[in-house]
Structures are given as C-alpha cells and as structure tokens.
Design a protein around this motif. Structure first.
Motif, PDB file in Angstrom:
ATOM      1  N   PRO A  31       0.829  -1.209   0.000  1.00 52.88           N
ATOM      2  CA  PRO A  31       0.000   0.000   0.000  1.00 52.88           C
ATOM      3  C   PRO A  31       0.864   1.261   0.000  1.00 52.88           C
ATOM      4  CG  PRO A  31      -0.784  -1.569   1.638  1.00 52.88           C
ATOM      5  CD  PRO A  31       0.528  -2.091   1.147  1.00 52.88           C
ATOM      6  N   GLN A  32       0.373   2.311  -0.644  1.00 53.14           N
ATOM      7  CA  GLN A  32       1.120   3.558  -0.746  1.00 53.14           C
ATOM      8  C   GLN A  32       1.505   4.099   0.621  1.00 53.14           C
ATOM      9  OE1 GLN A  32      -0.801   6.659  -3.016  1.00 53.14           O
ATOM     10  NE2 GLN A  32       0.472   8.259  -2.129  1.00 53.14           N
ATOM     11  N   ALA A  33       0.586   4.031   1.592  1.00 49.67           N
ATOM     12  CA  ALA A  33       0.871   4.585   2.916  1.00 49.67           C
ATOM     13  C   ALA A  33       2.050   3.871   3.566  1.00 49.67           C
ATOM     14  CB  ALA A  33      -0.371   4.494   3.801  1.00 49.67           C
ATOM     15  N   PHE A  34       2.099   2.534   3.453  1.00 52.63           N
ATOM     16  CA  PHE A  34       3.198   1.772   4.036  1.00 52.63           C
ATOM     17  C   PHE A  34       4.504   2.100   3.316  1.00 52.63           C
ATOM     18  CE2 PHE A  34       5.987  -1.914   4.433  1.00 52.63           C
ATOM     19  CZ  PHE A  34       5.947  -2.152   5.799  1.00 52.63           C
ATOM     20  N   THR A  35       4.443   2.150   1.979  1.00 52.53           N
ATOM     21  CA  THR A  35       5.637   2.466   1.194  1.00 52.53           C
ATOM     22  C   THR A  35       6.216   3.811   1.609  1.00 52.53           C
ATOM     23  OG1 THR A  35       4.929   1.164  -0.712  1.00 52.53           O
ATOM     24  CG2 THR A  35       6.481   2.944  -1.138  1.00 52.53           C
ATOM     25  N   GLU A  36       5.356   4.809   1.799  1.00 54.90           N
ATOM     26  CA  GLU A  36       5.853   6.138   2.144  1.00 54.90           C
ATOM     27  C   GLU A  36       6.372   6.198   3.577  1.00 54.90           C
ATOM     28  OE1 GLU A  36       2.889   8.954   0.979  1.00 54.90           O
ATOM     29  OE2 GLU A  36       3.187   8.563  -1.154  1.00 54.90           O
ATOM     30  N   ARG A  37       5.835   5.366   4.463  1.00 51.40           N
ATOM     31  CA  ARG A  37       6.411   5.298   5.813  1.00 51.40           C
ATOM     32  C   ARG A  37       7.818   4.715   5.762  1.00 51.40           C
ATOM     33  NH1 ARG A  37       1.195   3.657   7.386  1.00 51.40           N
ATOM     34  NH2 ARG A  37       1.816   1.478   7.557  1.00 51.40           N
TER      35      ARG A  37
ATOM     36  N   PRO B 276      -0.114  -7.312   2.981  1.00 47.44           N
ATOM     37  CA  PRO B 276      -1.100  -8.393   3.127  1.00 47.44           C
ATOM     38  C   PRO B 276      -0.888  -9.279   4.349  1.00 47.44           C
ATOM     39  CG  PRO B 276      -0.429  -8.198   0.842  1.00 47.44           C
ATOM     40  CD  PRO B 276       0.457  -7.265   1.619  1.00 47.44           C
ATOM     41  N   ALA B 277       0.373  -9.541   4.718  1.00 48.34           N
ATOM     42  CA  ALA B 277       0.641 -10.432   5.849  1.00 48.34           C
ATOM     43  C   ALA B 277       0.166  -9.851   7.169  1.00 48.34           C
ATOM     44  CB  ALA B 277       2.137 -10.749   5.936  1.00 48.34           C
ATOM     45  N   MET B 278      -0.143  -8.548   7.211  1.00 49.05           N
ATOM     46  CA  MET B 278      -0.569  -7.903   8.453  1.00 49.05           C
ATOM     47  C   MET B 278      -2.082  -7.694   8.518  1.00 49.05           C
ATOM     48  SD  MET B 278       2.506  -5.087   8.955  1.00 49.05           S
ATOM     49  CE  MET B 278       1.945  -4.545  10.571  1.00 49.05           C
ATOM     50  N   ILE B 279      -2.826  -8.210   7.560  1.00 51.40           N
ATOM     51  CA  ILE B 279      -4.280  -8.053   7.561  1.00 51.40           C
ATOM     52  C   ILE B 279      -4.910  -9.226   8.323  1.00 51.40           C
ATOM     53  CG2 ILE B 279      -6.342  -7.749   6.160  1.00 51.40           C
ATOM     54  CD1 ILE B 279      -4.247  -5.512   5.884  1.00 51.40           C
TER      55      ILE B 279
END
Length: 612
Positions: free
Chosen positions: A113-119, A487-490
């Motif tokens: 996800p974009q949010a994770f990538t930017e973090r 995905p592994a954290m959903i």
C-alpha cells in the motif's frame, strides 16, 4: 541429522555455547564476488525468467549502467536507495548497481500500500527511488523528484570504479514495529558474504540451478540471489505472482532446478498437496516452526535433501541449519541445527549466563552474522544488540526465541518469548496491527492474536471494542487496513466484542477471546444461507480455511485465504461439485454467495494449474 559444521565448529563440552568460524575471514564485497564469477564465465547464463535470459556479462553491463546513472543523479557513498521492484530479470542488476555505487538498497514490494511504502521511504530517508516508469505518480509529491526510472538507468554513461567496502551497509530491510512504525534492519556486506564464500549449509557451485521464490523485500531473497551468483550458478526467477505447488513443479522440471529456499508455510502445503514437486531438489526451508513429518513426505517423494534453517533478519538470513536426507530423515523435535560459518550461538538465562546442554534458555547470536542495528533507532538497537561477553569488542543479538542446545551444538526451537511472529515468512508484531486498528474511526480498543492452525499456517484474529454505531463496520475497517498495511498484516477476521475479558492478574485474557472466536466461527451450523449451493460452498470454505464463514458475504481471502489455499479450494470444487471455474473467477468474487452463484450458473472457464 547430517553434520554441516566441519572442523571449525566448536562446542563447549558443558555449556550451551557453539561457534562456527568462517574458513575465509577476508572475503570482499557482494559485488566483488559476483564480478569475479562473471569474469570466470562471462557467457554463462546468470538469470532466467519468463522474459528471457541474462548472461553474467550482461548482468555486469546492466549493473554498470545502474551505478553510473545513480552517481549521475547525485548518489553518494552511504546513501540509501529505495528499489521499488518485483522479482524480475532486471532486479539483480538494479541491486548490484546500487551496491557498487557504494550505496545500500532498501527493497520495497511494488504491491505494498502507498501509505506503508511512504512510511518506509520516510524512515529510510531515501536519497533516490528506483522504480518503473509511471510508478512515481503513485507516490506523494514530496517523493516524486527523487524517482529515477529504470528506463533512465539504461542510458550510457561513464562508469566509475566500484566504491563499496566489506564493512559498508549493503541493505536495509524493514519489518513490522510494535509502535506501528516500520523498523529497518541495517545489514553489512560482510554479514552476507559469510553465506556466499565456502558455504557448508547447502551445495552451491557453478553447476547449481537455483529457483528464486522470495519477494525482494523479504530477506530470504538475499539467499535466492547472491550466493548463487557468486558461484557462477544459474538463478531461475519465479514470476512475480505468488508461487504455487504446480508453478514450482513446472519450473523445477523445465529448468532442472537443484536448489531452492521455500518458506515453511508453502513448504508444508507442497508436502501435503504435491510432494513430488520438489523431486531432485535440495530444499532449504524456514521462517516459521517447521514440521519433521512434512520434511519426511518431501524426502520420500524424491527431494535430494531438506535443510531446516533458522535466522532472524538481524543476523542476515541464516543463523543455523540442519541437513536431512531420505537416508537420515528428521524426527520430532525438528532440529534447526547448529551455527553456519561465521556465526555463534549462545543459550543464556535471564542474567545472560550460559545454561547447560539440554536446559531451556534464550538464544543470543554472535559472530559475523550480527547486523549493525536498527536504522535511526538507537534505543531499540541498544536493547536488542548487546556487547558479546564471549567475543570482546563484538556484538550479539537477542533473538527473543526460547531454545535448548544439544551436546553437538544443534538447537531445538521451543517458543517465542515476545509477541513477534512470522506470517507467511514475514515478521509481524500484532501490537503494530492493533495500533492501526485503534486509529480507525469507531474503534476504541484492539487486541490482535496469532493462531497457528498447523505448522507454518498462522492466522491473525483481531478483537475490537467499538461504539454501538460501529456495528457492521468490519468490512470497512478491513478495507482501510488494506490501504495501510502489507497483506501479511491483515487479520483473517475482525470481531467486535463488548469488552476485553481479563485474567486474574488483570491482563487481557487471550484464551477467553479465542474461545469467543471459537463459538463464533468453528461451526457453520448457524450460518444463514439462501440455498444448498451456498451451504456446500460454506462447508468447503470451512474445510480449506479451518475457519467457518459467518455470513454468505464473507470473502475467502478476507478469512485468511491466499493463492495456495485458493488452489486447494478450486481442487475441491472441481472434485466434489464438478465446477471448472478458474482462479481468476474466484478472485472476481470470493464470497460464499459469489462462488455459489457461479456454481449455479455453471461457470466452466479453462482451468490452469499454477501461474507461470
């Protein structure tokens, strides 16, 4: 268990201390080792994928282009370079070019996800971002001027000499952090080269054909590439789609694969569904608690060997390994073996004193395996990386794993001492997921619990307390998490509870929460369905997932299904109901209602096993 230590394996006769000295303490950098192999056999195939083949000479030429392009854009020694790329033919050259520029790579899966990538980009403070053309538009404006496309890196330029040193950082891989902020593990060249030079944990030489299955953001991808490319071997890259038993079997047959690392969950499913897929292959597996029975099934079906591995990201892929064959099969408890070359293992008590052989203690890891720490987090680094009392001037890493050591130096994994777990091979901290849930509108509290249904099959269940107006919001919360987390954290299921039950000592009673889940989902008897087809499909969901849907609108993948379990579900639909739908049909609508509707409509699309 076959020995892998050799004469340089030293075990204390009474205490749980073992070390394996590396036969070549001076080894150079990752790039120097790969370039030496290319010089020996420039025309030999280095990489094979569905897109074609790349020789060693072509690999080095492309890496030189990447190195020149990065330096032309201002990359300097020690800079972090984010690489947003999947498992494709260009990936090794991109990574090698970054390393030879004296920089380190930060691999990020393009599907995150974009949010994770930017973090991750923010935590890494990426100087440049290597990405496919068009991907920059998916990033926030603040990052776009740092993007350099892979096409731009194909332009010719003067090539400066490689700038890396063995003590330099090679890569930073980000894992889940308990605060919800990703934490980056800083790994040096010398941590990795101990696996590349004179390996004893697996057979690696120029005649080998390795099958690379790991995404680049998972540290097993380090093993998939560098030891084999340093040996002059061939590396077959599985397509970027999730591997399945059938797709693996096809590539093994087509290319004569001899070696592959496979995560525990996938390995166990292959053992159950198609153990012959790995005939003739030396299989390394690890990432989660292993199963000796699964290893025996794969060996009985013709695998040349099974190497059971263990290793946190903080100790560069592999810490220990145990090799088994059909003539010397494993038994329970399934040993994770002794330290690989350049690694030391200490089993210590709570006061950091070594325990006797056979006594339980916490595994601390020393030697050349130990990474530098966590990027930008001195406090966490100081907590997990401590001075090594057995090697003055060096560090040891606190694994958080409970083990005991046998007199031969091999280890038995017992349990995890903190909340870190592995889900499909990825490091996950349930607390981080709970923090994300608590940030959602309508959620006042969250507890996330991991349940291991079978060895290597770990599911996450989230329990939340919420306002009365939040009834029916579970699907919206899930969608929000999918935009923020990998995905592994959903979680497989989000369950609203009126309050969290407490144990006698005032802590959340996790067993009571799981009992609540059991009453909700262990039986589909109370499921309200519209017709017999829905009831049949719900029963198959339960059989495959070991978790019953609560409504006809529950989605197979939301309940914890993945591509491998989807293949199993399709097999049962075909065998029991004569349905010939494809995997794409299932992805289109994976609810009980949707699958039942397609069943009633008689969908008969061509079926292809695996994704190749």
């Amino acid at each position: 268990m076959a020995g892998i230590g050799g004469p340089r394996m030293i075990v204390n006769p009474e205490l749980s201390l073992a070390r394996h000295d590396h036969p070549e303490p001076v080894r150079g950098t990752i790039g120097e080792l790969v370039r030496a192999a290319a010089a020996r056999s420039p025309d030999a195939p280095a990489l094979i994928s569905a897109a074609g083949c790349m020789t060693y000479a072509e690999l080095i030429a492309r890496a030189d282009q990447v190195r020149a392009g990065l330096i032309a854009r201002g990359a300097r020694r020690g800079d972090p370079i984010a690489v947003l790329a999947g498992r494709d033919l260009d990936l090794p050259a991109l990574l090698l070019g970054v390393l030879d520029a004296g920089c380190f790579y930060v691999p990020i899966a393009p599907h995150y996800p974009q949010a994770f990538t930017e973090r991750v980009l923010a935590a890494a403070q990426a100087a440049l971002i290597v990405a496919r053309a068009g991907m920059s538009q998916e990033l926030a404006a603040e990052w776009r001027d740092r993007v350099i496309t892979t096409d731009a890196l194909a332009q010719g330029a003067a090539v400066p000499p490689p700038a890396a040193r063995a003590s330099d950082t090679a890569y930073v891989i980000f894992t889940s952090g308990s605060t919800g902020r990703p934490k980056g593990v800083v790994v040096r060249h010398e941590n990795v080269t101990r696996l590349m030079v004179s390996p004893t944990y697996a057979a690696i030489d120029a005649d080998r054909v390795a099958l690379a299955l790991s995404p680049p953001s998972f540290d097993a991808a380090v093993f998939d590439l560098w030891p084999f490319l340093a040996a002059g071997a061939r590396v077959v890259l599985h397509p970027d789609a999730p591997p399945t038993p059938d797709s693996i079997a096809a590539l093994v047959r087509r290319h004569g694969v001899t070696t592959s690392f496979i995560t525990t969950g996938l390995f166990n499913r292959i053992a159950e569904d198609r153990p012959d897929a790995l005939a003739g292959v030396e299989v390394l597996n690890g990432g989660e608690r292993g199963s000796a029975a699964a290893a025996r099934r794969v060996l009985d079906a013709g695998a040349s060997a099974v190497v059971h591995c263990y290793g946190p990201t903080e100790t560069a892929v592999f810490t220990t390994a145990a090799r088994f064959t059909a003539a010397a099969p494993p038994s329970e408890p399934f040993s994770i073996g002794g330290p690989v070359a350049g690694t030391a293992c200490y089993v210590l008590d709570c006061d950091q004193h070594p325990v006797s052989h056979g006594m339980e203690g916490e595994l601390w890891i020393g030697g050349e395996a130990v990474a530098s720490g966590y990027l930008g987090d001195a406090q966490l680094t100081a907590d997990r990386f401590r001075p090594d009392p057995f090697r003055p001037g060096a560090l040891m890493y606190r694994s958080g794993d409970s083990v005991h050591m046998r007199p031969d130096g091999s280890l038995i994994f017992l349990d995890r001492l903190d909340e870190q777990i592995k889900v499909r091979g990825h490091r996950v901290e349930p607390g981080a997921i709970a923090r994300h849930l608590e940030a959602l509108d309508g959620v006042s509290g969250a507890v996330v619990i991991a349940v291991e249904l079978s060895p290597g099959d770990v599911r996450l269940h989230a329990f939340v307390t919420a306002s009365s107006a939040s009834n029916g919001c579970e699907s919206q919360w899930r969608l929000r998490l999918q935009t923020e987390l990998p995905p592994a954290m959903i979680p497989s299921r989000i369950v609203i509870v009126p309050s969290f039950p407490l144990s006698a000592n005032g802590k959340v009673d996790r067993d009571a929460l799981l009992a609540h889940l059991t009453t909700q989902t262990d039986s589909s008897d109370g499921l309200q369905v519209d017709d017999r087809d829905q009831a049949t499909v719900a029963a198959l969901f339960t059989s495959v997932l070991k978790l019953s849907p609560a409504s006809p609108d529950d989605d197979f993948f939301d309940l914890g299904g993945d591509s491998l379990l989807a293949m199993r579900l399709l097999g049962q639909l075909r065998a029991q109901l004569g349905w010939q739908g494809s995997l794409q049909d299932l992805y289109a609508d994976a609810t009980v209602r949707g699958v039942a509707r397609r069943l009633a409509e008689g969908v008969a699309a061509p079926y292809e096993a695996g994704v190749l």
